[in-house]
Design an enzyme around this catalytic site. Structure first.
Site, PDB file in Angstrom:
ATOM      1  N   ASP A  13       0.802  -1.226   0.000  1.00  0.00           N
ATOM      2  CA  ASP A  13       0.000   0.000   0.000  1.00  0.00           C
ATOM      3  C   ASP A  13       0.835   1.275   0.000  1.00  0.00           C
ATOM      4  O   ASP A  13       0.417   2.305   0.543  1.00  0.00           O
ATOM      5  CB  ASP A  13      -0.975   0.016   1.205  1.00  0.00           C
ATOM      6  CG  ASP A  13      -1.882  -1.185   1.211  1.00  0.00           C
ATOM      7  OD1 ASP A  13      -2.205  -1.680   0.117  1.00  0.00           O
ATOM      8  OD2 ASP A  13      -2.253  -1.638   2.308  1.00  0.00           O
ATOM      9  N   LYS A  16       1.800   2.184  -5.143  1.00  0.00           N
ATOM     10  CA  LYS A  16       2.322   1.633  -6.405  1.00  0.00           C
ATOM     11  C   LYS A  16       1.390   1.940  -7.583  1.00  0.00           C
ATOM     12  O   LYS A  16       1.837   2.329  -8.658  1.00  0.00           O
ATOM     13  CB  LYS A  16       2.505   0.109  -6.276  1.00  0.00           C
ATOM     14  CG  LYS A  16       3.507  -0.291  -5.195  1.00  0.00           C
ATOM     15  CD  LYS A  16       3.580  -1.786  -5.003  1.00  0.00           C
ATOM     16  CE  LYS A  16       2.344  -2.405  -4.375  1.00  0.00           C
ATOM     17  NZ  LYS A  16       2.086  -2.010  -2.975  1.00  0.00           N
ATOM     18  N   GLY A  40      -4.583  -4.220  -3.781  1.00  0.00           N
ATOM     19  CA  GLY A  40      -5.556  -3.176  -4.103  1.00  0.00           C
ATOM     20  C   GLY A  40      -4.747  -1.963  -4.499  1.00  0.00           C
ATOM     21  O   GLY A  40      -4.066  -1.375  -3.657  1.00  0.00           O
ATOM     22  N   HIS A  41      -4.739  -1.639  -5.784  1.00  0.00           N
ATOM     23  CA  HIS A  41      -3.921  -0.528  -6.275  1.00  0.00           C
ATOM     24  C   HIS A  41      -4.832   0.619  -6.681  1.00  0.00           C
ATOM     25  O   HIS A  41      -5.671   0.476  -7.566  1.00  0.00           O
ATOM     26  CB  HIS A  41      -3.051  -0.992  -7.452  1.00  0.00           C
ATOM     27  CG  HIS A  41      -2.015  -2.014  -7.049  1.00  0.00           C
ATOM     28  ND1 HIS A  41      -1.144  -2.594  -7.918  1.00  0.00           N
ATOM     29  CD2 HIS A  41      -1.722  -2.537  -5.823  1.00  0.00           C
ATOM     30  CE1 HIS A  41      -0.354  -3.426  -7.253  1.00  0.00           C
ATOM     31  NE2 HIS A  41      -0.696  -3.421  -5.990  1.00  0.00           N
ATOM     32  N   GLN A 224       1.971  -6.007  -3.268  1.00  0.00           N
ATOM     33  CA  GLN A 224       2.403  -6.127  -1.874  1.00  0.00           C
ATOM     34  C   GLN A 224       3.696  -5.317  -1.651  1.00  0.00           C
ATOM     35  O   GLN A 224       3.923  -4.358  -2.365  1.00  0.00           O
ATOM     36  CB  GLN A 224       2.592  -7.596  -1.458  1.00  0.00           C
ATOM     37  CG  GLN A 224       1.291  -8.377  -1.337  1.00  0.00           C
ATOM     38  CD  GLN A 224       0.734  -8.871  -2.657  1.00  0.00           C
ATOM     39  OE1 GLN A 224       1.412  -9.531  -3.420  1.00  0.00           O
ATOM     40  NE2 GLN A 224      -0.517  -8.562  -2.934  1.00  0.00           N
ATOM     41  N   ARG A 303      -9.942  -2.821   5.975  1.00  0.00           N
ATOM     42  CA  ARG A 303      -9.455  -2.856   7.368  1.00  0.00           C
ATOM     43  C   ARG A 303      -8.603  -1.624   7.661  1.00  0.00           C
ATOM     44  O   ARG A 303      -7.857  -1.169   6.792  1.00  0.00           O
ATOM     45  CB  ARG A 303      -8.571  -4.098   7.591  1.00  0.00           C
ATOM     46  CG  ARG A 303      -9.320  -5.405   7.533  1.00  0.00           C
ATOM     47  CD  ARG A 303      -8.378  -6.573   7.726  1.00  0.00           C
ATOM     48  NE  ARG A 303      -7.462  -6.743   6.602  1.00  0.00           N
ATOM     49  CZ  ARG A 303      -6.531  -7.680   6.528  1.00  0.00           C
ATOM     50  NH1 ARG A 303      -6.359  -8.525   7.533  1.00  0.00           N
ATOM     51  NH2 ARG A 303      -5.753  -7.789   5.481  1.00  0.00           N
ATOM     52  N   VAL A 413       2.554  14.233  -3.214  1.00  0.00           N
ATOM     53  CA  VAL A 413       1.945  15.148  -2.244  1.00  0.00           C
ATOM     54  C   VAL A 413       0.415  15.064  -2.235  1.00  0.00           C
ATOM     55  O   VAL A 413      -0.262  15.971  -1.766  1.00  0.00           O
ATOM     56  CB  VAL A 413       2.408  16.606  -2.511  1.00  0.00           C
ATOM     57  CG1 VAL A 413       3.891  16.755  -2.212  1.00  0.00           C
ATOM     58  CG2 VAL A 413       2.103  17.038  -3.960  1.00  0.00           C
TER      59      VAL A 413
HETATM   60  P1  GDP Z   1      -0.765   0.365  -3.553  1.00  0.00           P
HETATM   61  O1  GDP Z   1      -1.354  -0.923  -3.089  1.00  0.00           O
HETATM   62  O2  GDP Z   1       0.714   0.439  -3.324  1.00  0.00           O
HETATM   63  O3  GDP Z   1      -1.130   0.716  -4.968  1.00  0.00           O
HETATM   64  O4  GDP Z   1      -1.389   1.501  -2.624  1.00  0.00           O
HETATM   65  P2  GDP Z   1      -2.946   1.622  -2.195  1.00  0.00           P
HETATM   66  O5  GDP Z   1      -3.713   2.108  -3.339  1.00  0.00           O
HETATM   67  O6  GDP Z   1      -3.406   0.385  -1.526  1.00  0.00           O
HETATM   68  O7  GDP Z   1      -2.834   2.685  -1.036  1.00  0.00           O
HETATM   69  C1  GDP Z   1      -2.301   3.943  -1.244  1.00  0.00           C
HETATM   70  C2  GDP Z   1      -3.374   4.987  -0.854  1.00  0.00           C
HETATM   71  O8  GDP Z   1      -2.768   6.251  -0.724  1.00  0.00           O
HETATM   72  C3  GDP Z   1      -4.430   5.144  -1.916  1.00  0.00           C
HETATM   73  O9  GDP Z   1      -5.651   5.479  -1.298  1.00  0.00           O
HETATM   74  C4  GDP Z   1      -3.916   6.308  -2.751  1.00  0.00           C
HETATM   75  O10 GDP Z   1      -4.952   7.007  -3.417  1.00  0.00           O
HETATM   76  C5  GDP Z   1      -3.291   7.159  -1.695  1.00  0.00           C
HETATM   77  N1  GDP Z   1      -2.133   7.965  -2.091  1.00  0.00           N
HETATM   78  C6  GDP Z   1      -1.147   7.660  -2.979  1.00  0.00           C
HETATM   79  N2  GDP Z   1      -0.206   8.637  -2.965  1.00  0.00           N
HETATM   80  C7  GDP Z   1      -0.603   9.555  -2.073  1.00  0.00           C
HETATM   81  C8  GDP Z   1      -0.045  10.783  -1.593  1.00  0.00           C
HETATM   82  O11 GDP Z   1       1.033  11.212  -1.984  1.00  0.00           O
HETATM   83  N3  GDP Z   1      -0.763  11.458  -0.641  1.00  0.00           N
HETATM   84  C9  GDP Z   1      -1.951  11.007  -0.158  1.00  0.00           C
HETATM   85  N4  GDP Z   1      -2.557  11.730   0.778  1.00  0.00           N
HETATM   86  N5  GDP Z   1      -2.507   9.855  -0.586  1.00  0.00           N
HETATM   87  C10 GDP Z   1      -1.836   9.145  -1.517  1.00  0.00           C
HETATM   88  P1  IMO Z   2      -0.903  -4.158  -2.286  1.00  0.00           P
HETATM   89  O1  IMO Z   2      -0.449  -4.686  -3.629  1.00  0.00           O
HETATM   90  C1  IMO Z   2      -0.993  -4.604   2.032  1.00  0.00           C
HETATM   91  C2  IMO Z   2      -1.043  -8.663   3.618  1.00  0.00           C
HETATM   92  C3  IMO Z   2      -2.303  -9.125   4.335  1.00  0.00           C
HETATM   93  C4  IMO Z   2      -1.715 -10.116   5.321  1.00  0.00           C
HETATM   94  C5  IMO Z   2      -0.595 -10.766   4.516  1.00  0.00           C
HETATM   95  C6  IMO Z   2      -0.992 -12.083   3.864  1.00  0.00           C
HETATM   96  O2  IMO Z   2      -2.200  -3.451  -2.333  1.00  0.00           O
HETATM   97  O3  IMO Z   2       0.184  -3.372  -1.646  1.00  0.00           O
HETATM   98  P2  IMO Z   2      -2.560 -12.793   1.843  1.00  0.00           P
HETATM   99  O4  IMO Z   2      -3.947 -12.372   1.471  1.00  0.00           O
HETATM  100  O5  IMO Z   2      -1.537 -12.475   0.815  1.00  0.00           O
HETATM  101  O6  IMO Z   2      -2.495 -14.205   2.314  1.00  0.00           O
HETATM  102  O7  IMO Z   2      -2.207 -11.911   3.153  1.00  0.00           O
HETATM  103  O8  IMO Z   2      -0.239  -9.835   3.513  1.00  0.00           O
HETATM  104  N1  IMO Z   2      -1.259  -8.153   2.255  1.00  0.00           N
HETATM  105  C7  IMO Z   2      -1.197  -6.871   1.917  1.00  0.00           C
HETATM  106  N2  IMO Z   2      -1.025  -5.772   2.688  1.00  0.00           N
HETATM  107  N3  IMO Z   2      -1.077  -4.471   0.702  1.00  0.00           N
HETATM  108  C8  IMO Z   2      -1.232  -5.562  -0.082  1.00  0.00           C
HETATM  109  O9  IMO Z   2      -1.193  -5.487  -1.438  1.00  0.00           O
HETATM  110  C9  IMO Z   2      -1.339  -6.831   0.527  1.00  0.00           C
HETATM  111  N4  IMO Z   2      -1.513  -8.077   0.068  1.00  0.00           N
HETATM  112  C10 IMO Z   2      -1.443  -8.895   1.129  1.00  0.00           C
HETATM  113  O10 IMO Z   2      -2.936  -8.053   4.965  1.00  0.00           O
HETATM  114  O11 IMO Z   2      -1.108  -9.409   6.389  1.00  0.00           O
HETATM  115 MG    MG Z   3      -2.871  -1.594  -1.836  1.00  0.00          MG
END
Ligand code: GDP
Ligand code: IMO
Ligand code: MG
Length: 428
Positions: A13, A16, A40-41, A224, A303, A413
């Site tokens: 998270d 990416k 979840g991207h 991840q 969560r 930012v």
């Molecule tokens: P990923 O799994 O690495 O693609 O990241 P996620 O999408 O799960 O989580 C990143 C969260 O941070 C998302 O809700 C994005 O919209 C948000 N986000 C990304 N870059 C920034 C930033 O620079 N500032 C803020 N406030 N939110 C951001």
């Molecule tokens: P992105 O690509 C954050 C975590 C789960 C759990 C552990 C194992 O959005 O960054 P699994 O379902 O793979 O058996 O879970 O890994 N986890 C993540 N945490 N971002 C993710 O993906 C994750 N994918 C799995 O919360 O702790």
């Molecule tokens: Mg994510």
């Protein structure tokens, strides 16, 4: 042409999805190499937010081809929902989204097994996303898995049945109370398979090899984060794939000497969702502020994410394991308003000060040692060039670059595509 990689350096998270979307204009092909719908991207542009789970984050760019590589595990049911969410955008899915025949399929019974395993573990549960990731990779390495390419064969349903029957026996073995209606789940699965079969299946390693030969730019998108890597993460609280750079080679069939830039993404602080050690985790008002301002809720499960200060010991480890050449610091805006910013630069461990990740990294036996830096007040979200950034944020950036010995190329930012500051660096 070398293949560039983009990887998360923490516990996932990091942002990416946003950065792949920002960088896609520089590439012809975006390829996911591991993980599945546990990811979840999130991408934001034109006031709309999109969350992708299996589909690569280059999908909104008309010129880019998106490849789901052999290292990915696909749940046809979730995949169909993702496609439905994209239907309003008139994307030519048949020609722009290509699926590796060697990618493995997540069966409904894999999801049930995930739930049974987690329930049986009780307090020691991993905190899995319950998407069936662990059981599917177990069948892959156990040489029992069902692959996308099998769907082109006439006997794939026999293979499915044998595997699902075995899973049912295993679910009973766990002896836990899991309620399910397999008939309903199977009906949903089979109908989603029909949608999947309408897409283009390819021998992705061959496709990518030819694309490289033709001089096409390829960006491999990680899921991840490095600390969730099956080998190098905080085992057993990890996911079931290699999330680190080597995973891109096995998950796409790209040779190691073909890897070019390695973009490493990290948040200006740290988050973790699910169980497992997190040395810099905060249980105070500062942690709550990061969670609230950063809107730290899982994009897949909803969560709340655990929050804490940046852990440079862990980050340096991830930079080393991946061979990161360029860093990207995300969510810098979330730290605005903190009078002091803390960074963990070493741990107290068994009476000693150490600056590496020990084998046994339990929250209770590692105490972070912090360096304190001055924070900044300014709202960063409207800033669009480096010279607008507050001096104390620049001090933070320089402190991190010195410790990590890698330049920070992007400072993010805000969640939107446009809220991205590209820095002028000596290296390209
Ligand atoms: P990923 O799994 O690495 O693609 O990241 P996620 O999408 O799960 O989580 C990143 C969260 O941070 C998302 O809700 C994005 O919209 C948000 N986000 C990304 N870059 C920034 C930033 O620079 N500032 C803020 N406030 N939110 C951001
Ligand atoms: P992105 O690509 C954050 C975590 C789960 C759990 C552990 C194992 O959005 O960054 P699994 O379902 O793979 O058996 O879970 O890994 N986890 C993540 N945490 N971002 C993710 O993906 C994750 N994918 C799995 O919360 O702790
Ligand atoms: Mg994510």
């Amino acid at each position: 042409m070398a293949v560039d990689l983009l990887l998360g350096l923490q516990w996932g998270d990091e942002g990416k999805g946003k950065i792949v979307d920002v960088l896609t204009k520089n590439y012809d092909i975006i390829a996911r190499f591991q993980g599945g719908p546990n990811a979840g991207h999130t991408l934001e542009f034109d006031g709309i937010k999109h969350v992708l789970h299996t589909i690569p984050s280059g999908i909104f760019h008309e010129e880019a081809i998106n490849v789901v590589g052999n290292g990915v595990v696909i749940d046809p049911v979730i995949f169909r929902k993702e496609l439905a969410n994209l239907s309003q955008f008139e994307i030519d899915i048949k020609s722009r989204l290509l699926i590796s025949r060697k990618a493995h399929l997540i069966l409904p019974t894999h999801r049930l097994l995930d739930a049974a395993s987690e329930t049986a573990k009780g307090k020691a549960k991993i905190g899995s996303t319950l998407k069936g990731i662990g059981p599917t990779y177990m069948d892959k390495t156990g040489r029992n898995g069902l692959r996308v390419g099998d769907l082109e064969l006439s006997n794939w349903k026999d293979k499915y049945r044998a595997l699902a029957d075995k899973h049912e026996a295993m679910i009973h073995f766990y002896n836990v109370d899991i309620q399910y209606n397999l008939q309903e789940l199977e009906a949903e699965f089979f109908s989603a398979i029909e949608t999947l079969k309408k897409l283009t299946f390819i021998d992705s390693e061959e496709y990518l090899f030819q694309a490289q030969k033709e001089g096409k730019g390829i960006l491999a998108e990680g899921a991840q984060g490095s600390l969730l890597d099956i080998d190098f993460g905080t085992y057993p609280y990890v996911t079931s794939s290699n999330t680190t750079a080597a995973g891109a080679c096995t998950g796409l069939g790209v040779a190691p000497n073909q890897i070019g830039k390695v973009y490493g993404i990290f948040k200006a602080y740290t988050t973790r969702v699910g169980s497992g050690p997190f040395p810099t985790e905060l249980f105070d008002e500062d942690g709550a502020t990061m969670g609230r301002v950063g809107n730290e809720f899982g994009a897949t499960t909803g969560r709340p994410r655990r929050c804490g200060w940046l852990d440079l010991v862990a980050l340096k480890y991830a930079v080393q394991i991946n061979g990161v050449t360029h860093l990207m610091m995300m969510k810098s805006d979330v730290l605005s308003g903190f009078e002091t910013i803390k960074v963990c630069t070493a741990y107290h461990y068994q009476g000693k000060k150490i600056s590496h990740l020990p084998y046994n990294i339990e929250a209770s036996n590692v105490t972070p040692i912090y360096t304190e830096l001055k924070g900044w007040e300014q709202d960063l979200t409207k800033m669009n060039s480096e010279d607008q950034l507050p001096k104390t944020l620049m001090d933070y950036i320089e402190f991190l670059e010195e410790a990590l010995e890698v330049p920070i190329q992007i400072v993010s930012v805000g969640p939107d595509r446009t809220q991205t500051i590209h820095r002028e660096l000596a290296v390209s």
